[in-house]
Design a protein around this motif. Structure first.
Motif, PDB file in Angstrom:
ATOM      1  N   MET A   1       1.629   6.310 -10.097  1.00  0.00           N
ATOM      2  CA  MET A   1       0.416   5.364 -10.864  1.00  0.00           C
ATOM      3  C   MET A   1       0.746   5.514 -12.305  1.00  0.00           C
TER       4      MET A   1
ATOM      5  N   GLN B   1      -8.318   3.461  -1.733  1.00  0.00           N
ATOM      6  CA  GLN B   1      -7.711   2.260  -1.130  1.00  0.00           C
ATOM      7  C   GLN B   1      -8.051   0.808  -1.629  1.00  0.00           C
TER       8      GLN B   1
ATOM      9  N   PHE C   1       1.961  10.710  -6.130  1.00  0.00           N
ATOM     10  CA  PHE C   1       1.023   9.467  -6.644  1.00  0.00           C
ATOM     11  C   PHE C   1       0.621   9.230  -7.787  1.00  0.00           C
TER      12      PHE C   1
ATOM     13  N   ARG D   1       4.190   3.459  -5.450  1.00  0.00           N
ATOM     14  CA  ARG D   1       2.919   4.325  -5.324  1.00  0.00           C
ATOM     15  C   ARG D   1       2.087   4.058  -4.150  1.00  0.00           C
ATOM     16  N   GLN D   2       2.398   2.992  -3.369  1.00  0.00           N
ATOM     17  CA  GLN D   2       1.519   2.964  -1.924  1.00  0.00           C
ATOM     18  C   GLN D   2       2.170   3.765  -0.956  1.00  0.00           C
TER      19      GLN D   2
ATOM     20  N   MET E   1      -7.223   0.933  -5.658  1.00  0.00           N
ATOM     21  CA  MET E   1      -5.907   1.054  -5.797  1.00  0.00           C
ATOM     22  C   MET E   1      -5.318  -0.589  -5.441  1.00  0.00           C
TER      23      MET E   1
ATOM     24  N   ALA F   1      -0.164   6.905  -1.364  1.00  0.00           N
ATOM     25  CA  ALA F   1      -1.290   6.466  -1.324  1.00  0.00           C
ATOM     26  C   ALA F   1      -1.837   6.402   0.303  1.00  0.00           C
TER      27      ALA F   1
ATOM     28  N   ALA G   1      -8.456   9.854  -6.056  1.00  0.00           N
ATOM     29  CA  ALA G   1      -7.355  10.544  -4.981  1.00  0.00           C
ATOM     30  C   ALA G   1      -7.619  12.034  -5.143  1.00  0.00           C
TER      31      ALA G   1
ATOM     32  N   ALA H   1      -8.503   5.251  -9.390  1.00  0.00           N
ATOM     33  CA  ALA H   1      -8.104   5.145  -8.172  1.00  0.00           C
ATOM     34  C   ALA H   1      -7.590   6.787  -8.378  1.00  0.00           C
TER      35      ALA H   1
END
Length: 250
Positions: A134, A70, A130, A169-170, A73, A173, A241, A237
Protein backbone atom coordinates in the motif's frame (compact mmCIF):
# COMPACT_ATOMS: atom_id res chain seq x y z
CA UNK A 1 -7.51 -6.73 -16.87
CA UNK A 2 -4.14 -5.14 -17.52
CA UNK A 3 -3.88 -6.80 -20.96
CA UNK A 4 -7.38 -5.74 -21.97
CA UNK A 5 -6.24 -2.46 -23.47
CA UNK A 6 -3.50 -4.16 -25.49
CA UNK A 7 -5.88 -6.77 -26.94
CA UNK A 8 -8.47 -4.13 -27.77
CA UNK A 9 -5.87 -1.96 -29.48
CA UNK A 10 -4.40 -4.75 -31.58
CA UNK A 11 -7.45 -6.87 -32.39
CA UNK A 12 -10.54 -4.74 -31.68
CA UNK A 13 -12.80 -4.19 -28.69
CA UNK A 14 -14.28 -7.70 -28.87
CA UNK A 15 -10.89 -9.38 -28.41
CA UNK A 16 -10.70 -9.16 -24.58
CA UNK A 17 -14.11 -10.81 -24.20
CA UNK A 18 -13.27 -13.56 -26.67
CA UNK A 19 -9.93 -14.15 -24.94
CA UNK A 20 -11.66 -14.41 -21.55
CA UNK A 21 -14.18 -16.91 -22.95
CA UNK A 22 -11.39 -19.04 -24.44
CA UNK A 23 -9.41 -19.02 -21.20
CA UNK A 24 -12.50 -20.14 -19.29
CA UNK A 25 -13.24 -22.94 -21.76
CA UNK A 26 -9.66 -24.21 -21.67
CA UNK A 27 -9.33 -24.06 -17.88
CA UNK A 28 -12.77 -25.47 -16.99
CA UNK A 29 -11.95 -29.19 -17.56
CA UNK A 30 -8.79 -28.89 -15.49
CA UNK A 31 -10.65 -27.15 -12.67
CA UNK A 32 -13.32 -29.84 -12.64
CA UNK A 33 -10.72 -32.62 -12.51
CA UNK A 34 -8.13 -31.15 -10.16
CA UNK A 35 -9.96 -28.93 -7.68
CA UNK A 36 -11.60 -30.75 -4.74
CA UNK A 37 -15.32 -30.14 -4.19
CA UNK A 38 -16.13 -27.61 -1.49
CA UNK A 39 -19.67 -28.41 -0.40
CA UNK A 40 -19.58 -28.65 3.38
CA UNK A 41 -20.94 -25.14 3.83
CA UNK A 42 -23.92 -25.63 1.51
CA UNK A 43 -26.00 -27.77 3.89
CA UNK A 44 -25.46 -25.33 6.77
CA UNK A 45 -26.39 -22.42 4.53
CA UNK A 46 -29.61 -24.11 3.42
CA UNK A 47 -30.62 -24.63 7.04
CA UNK A 48 -30.16 -20.93 7.81
CA UNK A 49 -31.95 -19.68 4.74
CA UNK A 50 -31.20 -16.47 2.90
CA UNK A 51 -32.19 -14.21 5.80
CA UNK A 52 -30.02 -16.17 8.20
CA UNK A 53 -27.08 -16.02 5.83
CA UNK A 54 -27.40 -12.27 5.43
CA UNK A 55 -27.61 -11.80 9.18
CA UNK A 56 -24.51 -13.92 9.63
CA UNK A 57 -22.65 -11.75 7.15
CA UNK A 58 -23.76 -8.22 8.01
CA UNK A 59 -24.27 -8.44 11.77
CA UNK A 60 -20.70 -9.48 12.39
CA UNK A 61 -18.31 -6.60 13.14
CA UNK A 62 -15.37 -8.14 11.34
CA UNK A 63 -17.47 -8.92 8.29
CA UNK A 64 -18.51 -5.28 8.09
CA UNK A 65 -14.89 -4.20 8.34
CA UNK A 66 -13.89 -6.66 5.62
CA UNK A 67 -16.53 -5.39 3.20
CA UNK A 68 -15.72 -1.75 3.93
CA UNK A 69 -12.00 -2.46 3.56
CA UNK A 70 -12.28 -4.05 0.14
CA UNK A 71 -14.76 -1.46 -1.12
CA UNK A 72 -12.50 1.44 -0.15
CA UNK A 73 -9.38 -0.24 -1.49
CA UNK A 74 -10.92 -0.97 -4.89
CA UNK A 75 -12.35 2.56 -5.02
CA UNK A 76 -8.94 4.05 -4.23
CA UNK A 77 -7.32 2.12 -7.05
CA UNK A 78 -9.85 2.59 -9.81
CA UNK A 79 -10.42 6.29 -9.22
CA UNK A 80 -6.82 6.66 -10.37
CA UNK A 81 -6.61 3.91 -12.99
CA UNK A 82 -9.76 4.96 -14.83
CA UNK A 83 -7.99 8.04 -16.27
CA UNK A 84 -4.35 6.95 -16.33
CA UNK A 85 -4.40 6.12 -20.06
CA UNK A 86 -6.00 9.47 -20.90
CA UNK A 87 -3.39 11.25 -18.80
CA UNK A 88 -0.53 9.44 -20.52
CA UNK A 89 -1.81 10.57 -23.93
CA UNK A 90 -2.98 14.08 -23.10
CA UNK A 91 -0.36 15.15 -20.55
CA UNK A 92 2.68 12.89 -20.88
CA UNK A 93 2.61 12.85 -24.67
CA UNK A 94 2.33 9.14 -25.39
CA UNK A 95 0.61 8.17 -28.62
CA UNK A 96 -2.54 6.07 -28.29
CA UNK A 97 -0.90 3.37 -30.39
CA UNK A 98 1.86 3.12 -27.75
CA UNK A 99 -0.50 2.54 -24.83
CA UNK A 100 -0.65 -1.18 -25.55
CA UNK A 101 3.10 -1.45 -25.00
CA UNK A 102 2.79 0.37 -21.68
CA UNK A 103 0.02 -1.96 -20.52
CA UNK A 104 1.80 -5.11 -21.64
CA UNK A 105 4.89 -4.31 -19.57
CA UNK A 106 2.71 -3.06 -16.73
CA UNK A 107 0.82 -6.35 -16.76
CA UNK A 108 4.04 -8.38 -16.73
CA UNK A 109 5.30 -6.35 -13.77
CA UNK A 110 2.00 -6.96 -11.94
CA UNK A 111 2.23 -10.69 -12.66
CA UNK A 112 5.72 -10.87 -11.18
CA UNK A 113 4.94 -8.68 -8.17
CA UNK A 114 1.76 -10.59 -7.34
CA UNK A 115 3.72 -13.83 -7.21
CA UNK A 116 6.35 -12.16 -5.06
CA UNK A 117 3.69 -10.81 -2.69
CA UNK A 118 2.32 -14.30 -2.21
CA UNK A 119 5.76 -15.58 -1.27
CA UNK A 120 6.31 -12.68 1.11
CA UNK A 121 3.02 -13.34 2.91
CA UNK A 122 4.31 -16.76 3.91
CA UNK A 123 7.36 -15.15 5.53
CA UNK A 124 6.11 -11.81 6.83
CA UNK A 125 2.35 -12.16 7.23
CA UNK A 126 -0.50 -10.65 5.27
CA UNK A 127 -0.83 -7.43 7.29
CA UNK A 128 2.81 -6.42 6.96
CA UNK A 129 2.97 -7.23 3.26
CA UNK A 130 -0.22 -5.27 2.64
CA UNK A 131 1.22 -2.25 4.44
CA UNK A 132 4.36 -2.38 2.28
CA UNK A 133 2.45 -2.73 -0.97
CA UNK A 134 0.00 0.00 0.00
CA UNK A 135 2.87 2.37 0.77
CA UNK A 136 4.41 1.66 -2.63
CA UNK A 137 1.10 2.17 -4.42
CA UNK A 138 0.54 5.51 -2.64
CA UNK A 139 3.92 6.74 -3.88
CA UNK A 140 3.02 5.50 -7.37
CA UNK A 141 -0.33 7.31 -7.28
CA UNK A 142 1.30 10.64 -6.46
CA UNK A 143 4.00 10.20 -9.10
CA UNK A 144 1.58 9.05 -11.81
CA UNK A 145 -0.82 11.96 -11.32
CA UNK A 146 1.99 14.55 -11.51
CA UNK A 147 4.10 12.91 -14.21
CA UNK A 148 5.53 15.46 -16.66
CA UNK A 149 5.87 15.06 -20.45
CA UNK A 150 8.29 12.19 -21.04
CA UNK A 151 9.44 9.67 -23.66
CA UNK A 152 7.86 6.27 -24.11
CA UNK A 153 10.40 4.37 -22.03
CA UNK A 154 9.67 6.58 -19.00
CA UNK A 155 5.93 5.99 -19.36
CA UNK A 156 6.55 2.23 -19.56
CA UNK A 157 8.60 2.33 -16.35
CA UNK A 158 5.90 4.39 -14.69
CA UNK A 159 3.17 1.87 -15.46
CA UNK A 160 5.44 -1.02 -14.48
CA UNK A 161 5.97 0.56 -11.08
CA UNK A 162 2.35 1.60 -10.64
CA UNK A 163 0.78 -1.70 -11.61
CA UNK A 164 3.35 -3.79 -9.81
CA UNK A 165 2.23 -2.31 -6.48
CA UNK A 166 -1.45 -2.01 -7.39
CA UNK A 167 -1.49 -5.65 -8.44
CA UNK A 168 0.60 -6.90 -5.54
CA UNK A 169 -1.46 -5.17 -2.86
CA UNK A 170 -4.52 -7.14 -3.95
CA UNK A 171 -2.84 -10.43 -2.94
CA UNK A 172 -2.51 -9.70 0.81
CA UNK A 173 -5.82 -7.82 0.63
CA UNK A 174 -7.63 -10.97 -0.49
CA UNK A 175 -5.84 -12.94 2.22
CA UNK A 176 -7.15 -10.42 4.77
CA UNK A 177 -10.66 -10.66 3.29
CA UNK A 178 -10.88 -14.45 3.24
CA UNK A 179 -9.37 -14.79 6.72
CA UNK A 180 -11.79 -12.22 8.13
CA UNK A 181 -14.98 -14.01 7.03
CA UNK A 182 -16.25 -16.92 9.10
CA UNK A 183 -16.15 -20.24 7.20
CA UNK A 184 -19.88 -20.81 7.75
CA UNK A 185 -20.78 -17.75 5.66
CA UNK A 186 -17.64 -17.41 3.55
CA UNK A 187 -19.36 -18.13 0.25
CA UNK A 188 -22.05 -15.51 0.82
CA UNK A 189 -19.51 -13.10 2.26
CA UNK A 190 -17.25 -13.35 -0.76
CA UNK A 191 -20.23 -12.96 -3.09
CA UNK A 192 -21.24 -9.79 -1.25
CA UNK A 193 -17.64 -8.64 -1.44
CA UNK A 194 -17.54 -9.18 -5.20
CA UNK A 195 -20.76 -7.20 -5.65
CA UNK A 196 -19.38 -4.31 -3.61
CA UNK A 197 -16.20 -4.36 -5.68
CA UNK A 198 -18.22 -3.86 -8.85
CA UNK A 199 -20.11 -1.03 -7.18
CA UNK A 200 -16.79 0.54 -6.15
CA UNK A 201 -15.51 0.35 -9.74
CA UNK A 202 -18.53 2.17 -11.09
CA UNK A 203 -18.59 4.82 -8.38
CA UNK A 204 -14.85 5.41 -8.67
CA UNK A 205 -15.12 6.05 -12.41
CA UNK A 206 -18.06 8.37 -11.81
CA UNK A 207 -16.20 10.26 -9.07
CA UNK A 208 -13.04 10.61 -11.17
CA UNK A 209 -15.01 11.95 -14.14
CA UNK A 210 -16.54 14.57 -11.87
CA UNK A 211 -13.13 15.76 -10.63
CA UNK A 212 -10.89 15.86 -13.70
CA UNK A 213 -11.30 18.47 -16.39
CA UNK A 214 -9.74 19.59 -19.67
CA UNK A 215 -7.28 22.41 -20.16
CA UNK A 216 -7.02 24.69 -23.20
CA UNK A 217 -4.61 22.30 -24.95
CA UNK A 218 -6.70 19.24 -24.19
CA UNK A 219 -4.63 18.18 -21.17
CA UNK A 220 -6.24 16.72 -18.07
CA UNK A 221 -6.59 19.06 -15.11
CA UNK A 222 -7.12 18.28 -11.41
CA UNK A 223 -5.76 14.77 -11.89
CA UNK A 224 -3.37 15.48 -9.03
CA UNK A 225 -6.44 15.84 -6.78
CA UNK A 226 -7.53 12.38 -7.88
CA UNK A 227 -4.11 11.04 -6.90
CA UNK A 228 -4.33 12.64 -3.47
CA UNK A 229 -7.80 11.21 -2.93
CA UNK A 230 -6.52 7.78 -3.98
CA UNK A 231 -3.76 8.00 -1.38
CA UNK A 232 -6.11 9.09 1.40
CA UNK A 233 -8.52 6.27 0.65
CA UNK A 234 -5.64 3.80 0.49
CA UNK A 235 -4.49 4.90 3.95
CA UNK A 236 -8.07 4.53 5.19
CA UNK A 237 -8.11 0.96 3.83
CA UNK A 238 -4.83 0.29 5.64
CA UNK A 239 -6.31 1.62 8.89
CA UNK A 240 -9.35 -0.65 8.55
CA UNK A 241 -7.20 -3.67 7.67
CA UNK A 242 -5.33 -3.31 10.96
CA UNK A 243 -8.64 -3.75 12.80
CA UNK A 244 -9.78 -6.92 11.07
CA UNK A 245 -9.35 -10.00 13.25
CA UNK A 246 -8.84 -13.09 11.15
CA UNK A 247 -10.62 -16.32 12.07
CA UNK A 248 -7.17 -17.79 12.61
CA UNK A 249 -6.55 -15.22 15.35
CA UNK A 250 -4.02 -13.19 13.35
Amino acid sequence: MLFRSALATWFGWRAPYLALAMICLVSLPGCMLLLPPVQGHIEAGMKRGIAGQLQGIFRNRDHGLVLAFQFIMVFSGFILVSFVATYLVANVGIAESQLALCYVFGGLAALFSSHLAGRLIERMGRQRVFAIMMAGSCVGALVATHFPPAPLWAAVLLLMYLYSFFGARQVPAMAIVTSGIAPAVRGGGLSSNASLQQLALGLASFAASGIVGRGPQGELTRYGLVGLLSVLLGLAALWIARRIRGVDGR
